[in-house]
Design a protein around this motif. Structure first.
Motif, PDB file in Angstrom:
ATOM      1  N   UNK A 261     -58.769  32.571 -29.599  1.00  0.00           N
ATOM      2  CA  UNK A 261     -57.754  33.589 -29.809  1.00  0.00           C
ATOM      3  C   UNK A 261     -57.969  34.754 -28.854  1.00  0.00           C
ATOM      4  N   UNK A 262     -56.920  35.543 -28.699  1.00  0.00           N
ATOM      5  CA  UNK A 262     -56.920  36.702 -27.811  1.00  0.00           C
ATOM      6  C   UNK A 262     -57.174  37.976 -28.605  1.00  0.00           C
ATOM      7  N   UNK A 263     -57.940  38.874 -28.030  1.00  0.00           N
ATOM      8  CA  UNK A 263     -58.109  40.212 -28.578  1.00  0.00           C
ATOM      9  C   UNK A 263     -57.460  41.166 -27.586  1.00  0.00           C
ATOM     10  N   UNK A 264     -56.395  41.817 -28.025  1.00  0.00           N
ATOM     11  CA  UNK A 264     -55.693  42.782 -27.182  1.00  0.00           C
ATOM     12  C   UNK A 264     -55.004  43.773 -28.115  1.00  0.00           C
ATOM     13  N   UNK A 265     -54.385  44.793 -27.556  1.00  0.00           N
ATOM     14  CA  UNK A 265     -53.759  45.788 -28.412  1.00  0.00           C
ATOM     15  C   UNK A 265     -52.590  46.431 -27.681  1.00  0.00           C
ATOM     16  N   UNK A 266     -51.738  47.084 -28.485  1.00  0.00           N
ATOM     17  CA  UNK A 266     -50.672  47.911 -27.949  1.00  0.00           C
ATOM     18  C   UNK A 266     -49.693  47.170 -27.072  1.00  0.00           C
ATOM     19  N   UNK A 267     -49.277  47.844 -26.014  1.00  0.00           N
ATOM     20  CA  UNK A 267     -48.246  47.325 -25.130  1.00  0.00           C
ATOM     21  C   UNK A 267     -48.664  46.011 -24.493  1.00  0.00           C
ATOM     22  N   UNK A 268     -49.945  45.858 -24.173  1.00  0.00           N
ATOM     23  CA  UNK A 268     -50.409  44.626 -23.529  1.00  0.00           C
ATOM     24  C   UNK A 268     -50.231  43.430 -24.467  1.00  0.00           C
ATOM     25  N   UNK A 269     -50.563  43.632 -25.736  1.00  0.00           N
ATOM     26  CA  UNK A 269     -50.388  42.563 -26.705  1.00  0.00           C
ATOM     27  C   UNK A 269     -48.920  42.183 -26.795  1.00  0.00           C
ATOM     28  N   UNK A 270     -48.047  43.179 -26.917  1.00  0.00           N
ATOM     29  CA  UNK A 270     -46.607  42.948 -26.991  1.00  0.00           C
ATOM     30  C   UNK A 270     -46.137  42.131 -25.779  1.00  0.00           C
TER      31      UNK A 270
END
Length: 527
Positions: A261-270
């Motif tokens: 799985x990926x761990x990312x946040x905010x605009x990058x995740x979107x």
């Protein structure tokens, strides 16, 4: 003309070409052949829609890796399994056709260039652009690099394209005779074993019909093609095309799994979620994936697999209630016209939601504790021990032995998926887009493959049956030549994905159509 052996008693049928199976391969062949002036008998074991009694002919035994019940893994009625096809369309890559010295038994009898024109024709038949369009701009343009590359599926816009209603004009052609409820019990060989002289066809009531043609094509799918060849043993005890014990071997699927799985946040995740969603291009859709570059495959000596990102329940958690309800209903519904309509309604609703809500829905789901999972759709290495055989002690209603599937994986399948996940992770981190957390099984030499029911509605594989009558110029390496003609039998041919020597990452339907068009041109004397 349409003859239904459930009602009609023709006794004997003749044509230039007899085709066994009315799925995408058989229909494509039939259309091209009648356009070229040949008369065609198109023989279908089922009727115009799903029937439980006919479906029971598919029942068999699975003794290897966990697999779907064989009676559910393909359909017997006009249009075949394309009646529930998801519509994903993609070409094989050039490297898929090559002999890769790190992939035992790899290599097709020809390269991508032999199919280039036929791929164009195949897309046109599916109402898609002849030349695959450039993908829509997205964050994946940055991900595309020296180790991993972006690829696209196009999505066929029409449901049930190959069903009876959609193909009515074809079935009304004066040179085509569609024969339903016509189960081929045996392909009859001359006493000297040199050519095919007819088909032994049985009706639902058990009455025999003789079918005679100049050429015969078996286009019944990756399980039924070898089953029929092996069962046709009146003259050749080992079965037709089986002088070197190759019929039924090299069964391949596209195994599915969770790569991490990926761990990312905010605009990058979107942006990452949005990049892997289906996108509208005119009247059809496209969807993105990531594959290992040719350079990475050669350097790491791995297969040509694929991954995509999707919001899914975390590994080891519970299936969401709505998804569980959908899956339960799906398994309870027979794939009749009514059942398929319900499935189409579900798919259409999903399309409307994607168009109007977009990645917001997936972002909200992620906020509820799901994860951005790496969904694997892998290439499987050709393996002679992965095979279809017959259980001669268990016969179906026509007297034919039931199939036995022994699906087997190899360490290369797992290692290849691991290398793709790690390469994708390196690229994601280099771009500062997040971090990939691989699943532990990928680097566990004690495992060949691990499936996950939470990662896909088809958790084991794509229902893609490939390789069981593989092509090769050398009869000791394959069942047919590069045009699908069975070695040693000049008027017996095989069509469909059972011809594939390797499976690539791409869904097989477009290549099935391209091969069928090329094979038809060979039968017509154009090649």
């Amino acid at each position: 003309m349409h003859i239904d052996l459930g009602e009609d008693r023709p006794g004997r049928l003749e044509a230039d070409v007899a085709i066994v199976g009315s799925g995408v391969a058989g229909l494509t062949l039939a259309r091209r052949l009648i356009e070229g002036g040949r008369s065609v008998l198109l023989l279908e074991s089922g009727g115009l829609d799903y029937e439980a009694a006919t479906a029971d002919l598919n029942r068999g035994f699975s003794v290897g890796e966990d697999y779907y019940p064989l009676e559910d893994s393909r359909l017997r009625f006009v249009g075949g399994t394309t009646a529930i096809w998801g519509g994903r369309v993609a070409e094989f890559d050039a490297i898929d056709f090559e002999r890769r010295e790190w992939v035992p038994h790899s290599g097709w009898p020809f390269g991508l260039e032999a199919l280039a024109g036929y791929y164009r024709d195949a897309r046109t038949l599916l109402d898609l652009p002849a030349d695959a369009p450039d993908p829509l701009p997205s964050l994946l343009d940055q991900v595309d690099g020296p180790e991993v590359e972006r690829r696209e599926w196009l999505i066929d816009p029409q449901f049930d394209r190959f069903g009876h209603e959609a193909q009515r004009a074809l079935f009304e052609h004066p040179r085509l005779t569609l024969v339903t409820h016509a189960t081929v019990r045996e392909i009859r060989c001359a006493d000297d074993g040199g050519r095919i002289v007819g088909l032994d066809v049985v009706s639902p009531s058990g009455e025999r019909v003789e079918v005679v043609a100049h050429d015969y094509v078996v286009a019944a799918g990756g399980l039924e093609n070898p089953r029929l060849l092996l069962a046709s043993n009146s003259v050749k005890p080992a079965g037709l095309g089986n002088d070197h014990d190759l019929v039924g071997r090299f069964f391949m699927e596209h195994p599915h799994g969770r790569g991490g799985h990926m761990v990312a946040s905010g605009k990058r995740l979107w942006s990452l979620i949005e990049a892997f969603q289906k996108q509208s291009i005119g009247h059809y859709e496209s969807a993105s994936l990531v594959r290992p570059s040719d350079a990475l495959q050669r350097e790491r000596r791995v297969l040509n697999s694929a991954l995509a990102l999707a919001v899914r329940p975390a590994a080891g958690s519970r299936q969401p209630l709505l998804t569980s309800a959908y899956l339960a209903a799906k398994h309870r519904l027979d794939p009749t016209k009514r059942g398929r309509s319900a499935w189409r309604l579900y798919k259409s609703a999903g399309r409307v939601i994607r168009h109007n809500v977009g990645p917001l829905m997936w972002w909200l789901r992620h906020r509820r504790g799901n994860e951005l999972a790496l969904v694997l759709r892998a290439e499987q290495a050709p393996n002679p021990d992965s095979r279809v055989t017959l259980n001669r002690d268990e016969l179906d209603a026509t007297g034919m032995p039931r199939a036995v599937l022994d699906w087997r994986m190899t360490p290369l399948d797992r290692v290849s998926a691991a290398e793709l996940v790690h390469a994708f992770g390196r690229r994601i981190e280099a771009l500062d887009l997040g971090k990939v957390m691989p699943e532990p099984w990928l680097d566990d030499p004690a495992r060949d493959w691990v499936s996950d029911p939470l990662v896909s509605v088809h958790p084991l594989g794509g229902y893609h049956h490939m390789g069981t009558t593989r092509m090769a110029d050398d009869p000791r390496q394959g069942v047919t030549d590069g045009f699908g003609r069975v070695h040693g039998l000049p008027n017996l041919w095989v069509a469909g994905s059972s011809l594939f020597p390797t499976g690539g990452w791409a869904n097989p339907t477009l290549t099935i159509i391209a091969l069928a068009l090329r094979q038809a041109d060979r039968l017509l004397g154009r090649l």
